[in-house]
Design a protein around this motif. Structure first.
Motif, PDB file in Angstrom:
ATOM      1  N   PRO A   1      -6.159   4.718   2.374  1.00 59.56           N
ATOM      2  CA  PRO A   1      -4.986   5.537   2.041  1.00 59.56           C
ATOM      3  C   PRO A   1      -4.875   6.832   2.839  1.00 59.56           C
ATOM      4  CG  PRO A   1      -5.971   4.661   0.042  1.00 59.56           C
ATOM      5  CD  PRO A   1      -6.910   4.353   1.170  1.00 59.56           C
TER       6      PRO A   1
ATOM      7  N   ALA B   1       0.835  -1.210   0.000  1.00 59.22           N
ATOM      8  CA  ALA B   1       0.000   0.000   0.000  1.00 59.22           C
ATOM      9  C   ALA B   1       0.866   1.256   0.000  1.00 59.22           C
ATOM     10  CB  ALA B   1      -0.929  -0.012   1.212  1.00 59.22           C
TER      11      ALA B   1
ATOM     12  N   THR C   1      -7.886  -1.267   3.334  1.00 56.94           N
ATOM     13  CA  THR C   1      -6.831  -0.268   3.206  1.00 56.94           C
ATOM     14  C   THR C   1      -7.476   1.107   3.083  1.00 56.94           C
ATOM     15  OG1 THR C   1      -5.432  -1.867   2.077  1.00 56.94           O
ATOM     16  CG2 THR C   1      -4.840   0.459   1.832  1.00 56.94           C
TER      17      THR C   1
END
Length: 83
Positions: A70, A37, A68
């Motif tokens: 960000p 990531a 996930t």
């Protein structure tokens, strides 16, 4: 902020009853997901699109569900399941 992973809502909730070997495998794989990531979302805190869909990761003794985010620069482990 720096990329990391964490259990959501808590380690006790997510890993309840899971054997220690499975937890170790999940945490190693979570580290790999964080590195991926971080490479994909270089400027995570400035990310403005919708978050990517969650995923499922398989490990030797089970699986886990993750998300996930960000903007948070986090990979959240949501559920751990033993085989």
């Amino acid at each position: 902020m720096s990329w990391a992973w964490e259990y959501d809502p808590s380690e006790e909730h997510v890993t309840a009853g899971a054997p220690p070997t499975l937890i170790l495998q999940v945490e190693e794989k979570a580290g790999e997901l964080v590195r991926a990531a971080e490479a994909l979302y270089v400027h995570g805190a400035a990310y403005e699109s919708t978050s990517p869909p969650g995923g499922t990761a398989l490990v030797t003794d089970g699986m886990f569900v993750y998300q996930t985010i960000p903007r948070h620069e986090r990979v959240y482990i949501l559920q751990v399941t033993a085989w």
